[in-house]
Design a protein around this motif. Structure first.
Motif, mmCIF file in Angstrom:
data_model
loop_
_atom_site.group_PDB
_atom_site.id
_atom_site.type_symbol
_atom_site.label_atom_id
_atom_site.label_comp_id
_atom_site.label_asym_id
_atom_site.label_seq_id
_atom_site.Cartn_x
_atom_site.Cartn_y
_atom_site.Cartn_z
ATOM 1 N N VAL A 23 6.586 38.495 41.251
ATOM 2 C CA VAL A 23 6.052 37.484 42.155
ATOM 3 C C VAL A 23 4.801 36.795 41.606
ATOM 4 C CG1 VAL A 23 5.144 37.048 44.477
ATOM 5 C CG2 VAL A 23 7.002 38.681 44.158
ATOM 6 N N ILE A 24 3.839 37.571 41.100
ATOM 7 C CA ILE A 24 2.562 37.010 40.664
ATOM 8 C C ILE A 24 2.589 36.562 39.207
ATOM 9 C CG2 ILE A 24 0.081 37.410 40.487
ATOM 10 C CD1 ILE A 24 1.196 37.402 43.336
ATOM 11 N N TYR A 25 3.171 37.365 38.342
ATOM 12 C CA TYR A 25 3.156 37.100 36.907
ATOM 13 C C TYR A 25 3.720 35.728 36.540
ATOM 14 C CZ TYR A 25 3.946 38.004 31.895
ATOM 15 O OH TYR A 25 3.960 37.931 30.535
ATOM 16 N N PRO A 26 4.856 35.277 37.108
ATOM 17 C CA PRO A 26 5.355 33.941 36.761
ATOM 18 C C PRO A 26 4.357 32.829 37.080
ATOM 19 C CG PRO A 26 7.069 35.209 37.838
ATOM 20 C CD PRO A 26 5.806 35.997 37.985
ATOM 21 N N SER A 27 3.625 32.950 38.175
ATOM 22 C CA SER A 27 2.626 31.943 38.527
ATOM 23 C C SER A 27 1.458 31.959 37.549
ATOM 24 C CB SER A 27 2.097 32.195 39.945
ATOM 25 O OG SER A 27 3.138 32.103 40.885
ATOM 26 N N PHE A 61 12.216 32.103 36.023
ATOM 27 C CA PHE A 61 11.803 33.329 35.333
ATOM 28 C C PHE A 61 11.453 34.421 36.341
ATOM 29 C CE2 PHE A 61 8.203 35.770 33.429
ATOM 30 C CZ PHE A 61 8.923 36.443 32.456
ATOM 31 N N GLY A 62 10.751 34.060 37.413
ATOM 32 C CA GLY A 62 10.406 35.042 38.437
ATOM 33 C C GLY A 62 11.633 35.605 39.129
ATOM 34 N N ALA A 63 12.590 34.730 39.455
ATOM 35 C CA ALA A 63 13.828 35.202 40.076
ATOM 36 C C ALA A 63 14.617 36.084 39.125
ATOM 37 C CB ALA A 63 14.673 34.003 40.511
ATOM 38 N N LEU A 64 14.640 35.691 37.850
ATOM 39 C CA LEU A 64 15.314 36.507 36.825
ATOM 40 C C LEU A 64 14.694 37.894 36.746
ATOM 41 C CD1 LEU A 64 17.203 36.751 34.267
ATOM 42 C CD2 LEU A 64 15.266 35.864 32.958
ATOM 43 N N THR A 65 13.365 37.948 36.768
ATOM 44 C CA THR A 65 12.663 39.236 36.709
ATOM 45 C C THR A 65 13.054 40.123 37.879
ATOM 46 O OG1 THR A 65 10.766 38.163 35.632
ATOM 47 C CG2 THR A 65 10.396 40.337 36.590
ATOM 48 N N ALA A 66 13.073 39.550 39.079
ATOM 49 C CA ALA A 66 13.355 40.331 40.285
ATOM 50 C C ALA A 66 14.758 40.916 40.271
ATOM 51 C CB ALA A 66 13.152 39.461 41.527
ATOM 52 N N VAL A 67 15.758 40.101 39.918
ATOM 53 C CA VAL A 67 17.137 40.569 40.039
ATOM 54 C C VAL A 67 17.616 41.366 38.828
ATOM 55 C CG1 VAL A 67 17.752 38.704 41.605
ATOM 56 C CG2 VAL A 67 18.097 38.386 39.158
ATOM 57 N N LEU A 68 17.119 41.015 37.638
ATOM 58 C CA LEU A 68 17.583 41.721 36.438
ATOM 59 C C LEU A 68 16.845 43.044 36.259
ATOM 60 C CD1 LEU A 68 19.291 41.831 33.872
ATOM 61 C CD2 LEU A 68 17.528 40.484 32.713
ATOM 62 N N MET A 69 15.518 42.976 36.234
ATOM 63 C CA MET A 69 14.728 44.195 36.056
ATOM 64 C C MET A 69 14.881 45.118 37.258
ATOM 65 S SD MET A 69 13.236 43.692 33.098
ATOM 66 C CE MET A 69 11.790 44.739 33.030
ATOM 67 N N GLY A 70 14.920 44.519 38.448
ATOM 68 C CA GLY A 70 15.009 45.333 39.657
ATOM 69 C C GLY A 70 16.300 46.125 39.742
ATOM 70 N N ASN A 71 17.411 45.521 39.351
ATOM 71 C CA ASN A 71 18.700 46.202 39.475
ATOM 72 C C ASN A 71 18.974 47.190 38.353
ATOM 73 O OD1 ASN A 71 19.673 45.229 41.907
ATOM 74 N ND2 ASN A 71 20.646 43.445 41.004
ATOM 75 N N SER A 109 13.086 38.041 45.084
ATOM 76 C CA SER A 109 13.116 36.856 44.220
ATOM 77 C C SER A 109 12.683 35.594 44.971
ATOM 78 C CB SER A 109 14.512 36.654 43.626
ATOM 79 O OG SER A 109 15.446 36.244 44.613
ATOM 80 N N LEU A 110 12.908 35.537 46.282
ATOM 81 C CA LEU A 110 12.542 34.348 47.034
ATOM 82 C C LEU A 110 11.038 34.079 47.027
ATOM 83 C CD1 LEU A 110 13.449 31.976 48.737
ATOM 84 C CD2 LEU A 110 13.381 33.456 50.760
ATOM 85 N N PRO A 111 10.181 35.071 47.332
ATOM 86 C CA PRO A 111 8.742 34.779 47.258
ATOM 87 C C PRO A 111 8.267 34.431 45.853
ATOM 88 C CG PRO A 111 9.136 37.104 47.736
ATOM 89 C CD PRO A 111 10.435 36.400 47.903
ATOM 90 N N SER A 112 8.918 34.955 44.822
ATOM 91 C CA SER A 112 8.511 34.599 43.456
ATOM 92 C C SER A 112 8.721 33.112 43.212
ATOM 93 C CB SER A 112 9.291 35.433 42.436
ATOM 94 O OG SER A 112 10.644 35.040 42.365
ATOM 95 N N ILE A 113 9.787 32.554 43.773
ATOM 96 C CA ILE A 113 10.061 31.119 43.644
ATOM 97 C C ILE A 113 9.038 30.314 44.438
ATOM 98 C CG2 ILE A 113 11.746 29.300 44.141
ATOM 99 C CD1 ILE A 113 13.939 31.508 43.881
ATOM 100 N N VAL A 114 8.817 30.718 45.671
ATOM 101 C CA VAL A 114 7.931 29.975 46.570
ATOM 102 C C VAL A 114 6.489 29.989 46.056
ATOM 103 C CG1 VAL A 114 6.960 29.907 48.902
ATOM 104 C CG2 VAL A 114 9.398 30.360 48.572
ATOM 105 N N VAL A 115 6.027 31.109 45.532
ATOM 106 C CA VAL A 115 4.649 31.204 45.036
ATOM 107 C C VAL A 115 4.430 30.264 43.849
ATOM 108 C CG1 VAL A 115 2.985 32.726 43.896
ATOM 109 C CG2 VAL A 115 4.224 33.527 45.904
ATOM 110 N N VAL A 116 5.384 30.206 42.930
ATOM 111 C CA VAL A 116 5.263 29.282 41.793
ATOM 112 C C VAL A 116 5.204 27.844 42.292
ATOM 113 C CG1 VAL A 116 6.434 28.343 39.760
ATOM 114 C CG2 VAL A 116 6.365 30.799 40.114
ATOM 115 N N PHE A 117 6.062 27.500 43.249
ATOM 116 C CA PHE A 117 6.049 26.141 43.799
ATOM 117 C C PHE A 117 4.693 25.831 44.445
ATOM 118 C CE2 PHE A 117 10.936 25.845 44.578
ATOM 119 C CZ PHE A 117 11.137 25.786 43.212
#
Length: 246
Positions: A23-27, A61-71, A109-117
């Protein structure tokens, strides 16, 4: 299954390290790369400024991190610990475990997208129409399912000890080759030809098309669809194989 989904969500939201990197790192990366850039100068071959280009790249990138690393890591380690085997003794349907993992990763992954925006809009004054913000969020969030399937496949392919290096190589390879950290227009010609076929390149291209107020290229949609079919098919096959071993 609802109980397992709630458990997975609680665990994901309590994992501060995972939340930071997803969530934070991509921003933070967005600010490091685009923070001092000219807000009007456009990247050759894209028609986008560095800020708008990197906003989509870092949200992806943030969404990728959440779904790939998380799973991948959680599934591999829970298989090794015997947790997955214990769940098979309950009334939970076979697909329930995978769905719970995917649902928890999608929520993060959703908050990671919203925070970058939000950072792009506040710090770099990125301005888009309301429909573009909504379409970007939906496209990037939905597109992340391709990599959620890949995370499941890796989780069932690798052991608990081997999953971290396999995931990291895949994660960084997809991020760099797909142009999430830098525009692919800066690559040598031969590397640009390779990048066109990387799923993360097609993934980011969906958001870039929305920013440019045009329809996505059919090639990018086809590439994502093909990789989604490959990853989900591989994950299903590996899941059944793991079930037969138990």
């Amino acid at each position: 299954m609802n109980g397992l989904i709630k458990l997975e969500l609680t665990r994901a939201l309590r994992n501060r390290k995972f939340l930071f990197f997803s969530v934070i790192y991509p921003s933070v990366l967005f600010l490091l790369i685009a923070g001092s850039s000219d807000s009007k100068e456009k990247i050759d071959g894209t028609g986008l400024t560095l800020s708008t280009y990197m906003m989509v790249s870092m949200a992806s990138f943030g969404a990728l991190t959440a779904v790939l690393m998380g799973n991948s890591e959680r599934i591999a380690k829970e298989r090794q610990s015997g947790w997955v085997r214990q769940l098979r003794l309950t009334t939970l349907p076979g697909r329930g475990y995978v769905l719970a993992k995917t649902a928890s990763a999608a929520v993060v992954s959703l908050p990671s997208i919203v925070v970058v925006f939000a950072v792009a809009a506040v710090v770099k004054d990125v301005r888009l129409d309301a429909w573009q913000w909504a379409a970007l969020t939906g496209a990037i969030w939905a597109g992340s399912l391709v990599f959620a399937a890949l995370g499941v496949a890796i989780g069932y392919l690798a052991t608990g000890d081997a999953v971290r290096p396999i995931t990291m190589i895949t994660y960084f390879g997809l991020s760099i080759l797909g142009g999430l950290w830098m525009p692919t227009t800066t690559f040598p010609g031969w590397l640009q030809d390779i990048a066109r076929w990387v799923p993360t390149h097609a993934y980011a291209a969906l958001g870039q098309a929305i920013e440019q107020n045009r329809a996505p290229h059919a090639e990018d949609i086809v590439i994502l669809a093909v990789f989604f079919a490959l990853f989900t098919g591989g994950a299903a096959w590996l899941y059944r194989k793991d079930t037969l071993k138990a």
